[in-house]
Design a protein around this motif. Sequence first.
Motif, mmCIF file in Angstrom:
data_model
loop_
_atom_site.group_PDB
_atom_site.id
_atom_site.type_symbol
_atom_site.label_atom_id
_atom_site.label_comp_id
_atom_site.label_asym_id
_atom_site.label_seq_id
_atom_site.Cartn_x
_atom_site.Cartn_y
_atom_site.Cartn_z
ATOM 1 N N PRO A 20 6.503 -6.833 -1.063
ATOM 2 C CA PRO A 20 5.495 -6.964 -2.120
ATOM 3 C C PRO A 20 5.982 -6.290 -3.402
ATOM 4 C CG PRO A 20 4.528 -6.123 -0.078
ATOM 5 C CD PRO A 20 6.012 -6.077 0.102
ATOM 6 N N ASP A 21 5.374 -6.646 -4.514
ATOM 7 C CA ASP A 21 5.728 -6.011 -5.779
ATOM 8 C C ASP A 21 5.506 -4.503 -5.705
ATOM 9 O OD1 ASP A 21 6.358 -8.452 -6.869
ATOM 10 O OD2 ASP A 21 4.411 -8.717 -7.857
ATOM 11 N N GLY A 22 6.403 -3.762 -6.330
ATOM 12 C CA GLY A 22 6.281 -2.309 -6.337
ATOM 13 C C GLY A 22 7.643 -1.662 -6.249
ATOM 14 N N PRO A 23 7.679 -0.326 -6.276
ATOM 15 C CA PRO A 23 8.961 0.375 -6.199
ATOM 16 C C PRO A 23 9.650 0.127 -4.861
ATOM 17 C CG PRO A 23 7.140 1.914 -5.984
ATOM 18 C CD PRO A 23 6.547 0.604 -6.389
ATOM 19 N N VAL A 24 10.971 0.162 -4.896
ATOM 20 C CA VAL A 24 11.776 -0.126 -3.702
ATOM 21 C C VAL A 24 12.582 1.101 -3.304
ATOM 22 C CG1 VAL A 24 13.687 -1.519 -2.786
ATOM 23 C CG2 VAL A 24 11.940 -2.576 -4.244
ATOM 24 N N GLY A 25 12.556 1.405 -2.016
ATOM 25 C CA GLY A 25 13.413 2.440 -1.454
ATOM 26 C C GLY A 25 14.419 1.812 -0.514
ATOM 27 N N LEU A 26 15.550 2.463 -0.335
ATOM 28 C CA LEU A 26 16.599 1.977 0.552
ATOM 29 C C LEU A 26 16.899 3.026 1.598
ATOM 30 C CD1 LEU A 26 19.107 0.527 -2.095
ATOM 31 C CD2 LEU A 26 17.244 -0.679 -0.922
ATOM 32 N N GLY A 62 21.745 0.809 -7.648
ATOM 33 C CA GLY A 62 21.577 0.481 -9.056
ATOM 34 C C GLY A 62 21.087 -0.931 -9.267
ATOM 35 N N SER A 63 21.620 -1.878 -8.513
ATOM 36 C CA SER A 63 21.278 -3.285 -8.734
ATOM 37 C C SER A 63 19.847 -3.603 -8.345
ATOM 38 C CB SER A 63 22.241 -4.196 -7.961
ATOM 39 O OG SER A 63 22.141 -3.964 -6.563
ATOM 40 N N VAL A 64 19.256 -2.825 -7.429
ATOM 41 C CA VAL A 64 17.862 -3.067 -7.049
ATOM 42 C C VAL A 64 16.909 -2.097 -7.747
ATOM 43 C CG1 VAL A 64 18.525 -3.997 -4.814
ATOM 44 C CG2 VAL A 64 17.893 -1.592 -4.987
ATOM 45 N N GLY A 65 17.452 -1.185 -8.564
ATOM 46 C CA GLY A 65 16.615 -0.204 -9.230
ATOM 47 C C GLY A 65 15.893 0.696 -8.255
ATOM 48 N N ALA A 66 16.602 1.155 -7.234
ATOM 49 C CA ALA A 66 15.975 1.923 -6.156
ATOM 50 C C ALA A 66 15.312 3.197 -6.669
ATOM 51 C CB ALA A 66 17.011 2.275 -5.096
ATOM 52 N N ALA A 67 14.070 3.403 -6.261
ATOM 53 C CA ALA A 67 13.333 4.619 -6.601
ATOM 54 C C ALA A 67 13.653 5.744 -5.636
ATOM 55 C CB ALA A 67 11.837 4.341 -6.593
ATOM 56 N N ALA A 68 14.240 5.419 -4.487
ATOM 57 C CA ALA A 68 14.608 6.420 -3.487
ATOM 58 C C ALA A 68 15.673 5.825 -2.579
ATOM 59 C CB ALA A 68 13.396 6.842 -2.660
ATOM 60 N N VAL A 69 16.606 6.663 -2.147
ATOM 61 C CA VAL A 69 17.663 6.234 -1.233
ATOM 62 C C VAL A 69 17.817 7.291 -0.148
ATOM 63 C CG1 VAL A 69 20.105 5.685 -0.951
ATOM 64 C CG2 VAL A 69 18.899 4.966 -3.027
ATOM 65 N N VAL A 70 17.756 6.858 1.101
ATOM 66 C CA VAL A 70 18.037 7.722 2.244
ATOM 67 C C VAL A 70 19.342 7.235 2.860
ATOM 68 C CG1 VAL A 70 17.264 8.558 4.496
ATOM 69 C CG2 VAL A 70 15.581 8.112 2.680
ATOM 70 N N GLU A 98 -1.777 -1.615 6.208
ATOM 71 C CA GLU A 98 -3.129 -2.085 5.957
ATOM 72 C C GLU A 98 -3.452 -1.834 4.491
ATOM 73 O OE1 GLU A 98 -5.926 -0.373 8.617
ATOM 74 O OE2 GLU A 98 -4.835 -0.962 10.427
ATOM 75 N N GLY A 99 -4.074 -2.780 3.861
ATOM 76 C CA GLY A 99 -4.374 -2.624 2.445
ATOM 77 C C GLY A 99 -3.145 -2.907 1.596
ATOM 78 N N GLU A 100 -3.224 -2.501 0.334
ATOM 79 C CA GLU A 100 -2.145 -2.776 -0.606
ATOM 80 C C GLU A 100 -0.942 -1.878 -0.355
ATOM 81 O OE1 GLU A 100 -1.355 -2.764 -5.459
ATOM 82 O OE2 GLU A 100 -3.315 -2.228 -4.630
ATOM 83 N N ALA A 101 0.235 -2.461 -0.303
ATOM 84 C CA ALA A 101 1.462 -1.672 -0.143
ATOM 85 C C ALA A 101 1.770 -0.949 -1.438
ATOM 86 C CB ALA A 101 2.627 -2.582 0.233
ATOM 87 N N ARG A 102 2.111 0.320 -1.333
ATOM 88 C CA ARG A 102 2.426 1.119 -2.511
ATOM 89 C C ARG A 102 3.934 1.340 -2.621
ATOM 90 N NH1 ARG A 102 -1.896 3.793 -4.591
ATOM 91 N NH2 ARG A 102 -0.475 4.058 -6.337
ATOM 92 N N GLY A 103 4.688 0.312 -2.329
ATOM 93 C CA GLY A 103 6.143 0.381 -2.346
ATOM 94 C C GLY A 103 6.700 -0.217 -1.073
ATOM 95 N N GLY A 104 7.993 -0.479 -1.079
ATOM 96 C CA GLY A 104 8.628 -1.093 0.086
ATOM 97 C C GLY A 104 9.995 -0.513 0.351
ATOM 98 N N VAL A 105 10.406 -0.563 1.624
ATOM 99 C CA VAL A 105 11.671 0.025 2.058
ATOM 100 C C VAL A 105 12.535 -1.039 2.721
ATOM 101 C CG1 VAL A 105 12.756 1.771 3.521
ATOM 102 C CG2 VAL A 105 10.535 2.252 2.438
#
Length: 229
Positions: free
Chosen positions: A88-94, A109-117, A23-30
């Motif tokens: 949505p636009d924003g940091p991406v986690g995997l 590296g290719s997606v510029g991941a801000a976090a990886v689990v 709900e509301g603006e996404a602050r990143g995506g996984v």
Amino acid sequence: MAVDEPAEAGTIDGLAYVLHLPEGEARGGVVTCHGAGSVKEDHLGFARACRAHGMAAVVFDQRGHGATGGRMDDRAIRDVATIASVLPDGPVGLRGSSMGGWIVLAAAGSVGAAAVVAICPASGEGLLRGLRAGGFGFEANTGAVAELIEAHDAGAAASGLGDRLLLLHAEGDEVVPVERSRALHANAPGSRLVVAAGGHHRSVQHDPELQAVALRFLAQRLAPTVRAG
């Protein structure tokens, strides 16, 4: 009990996916990447849980799996970036498990991941053995996938992630030994490793407590101003 419906379900470059939005603006995506022989539906619960942490989440069927069908080929790593493009636009986690764990490490590296689990992440050597033995239970262009695996050192990619990397593994994993994650952790200064006592190869990805660990980690990395809970 009502289940949250996805915001979108469709295909992109032949890849079947389901997208959940908060709900509301996404602050990143996984992006969640399933293991060999699995399907996106096995990870919808985690995608829905991301919503409560202010994150968008997309799950997809890799080539040779589920509604995507066809055969896995040398697009497996760049497919992660393709799927990330629906977020949505924003940091991406995997987040990936087993074979998917290897893929998200290689794709970080290719997606510029801000976090990886990475959950019980397979080794390239283990994937090659299983692929050549035909033991994975999905359709694949064996030669193309083998070339892809040989061309990417997921261990080296992990070493550069530092505190962007969370490793989860079961002590009792009978498919990918826990030593795999311990070695990745040792070579990635700042990374975090959580080893669950007992368990088996599939137990960690569906354990509610360990899912919560992963959600908090991703939220802190992708949406630090959103209260997790």
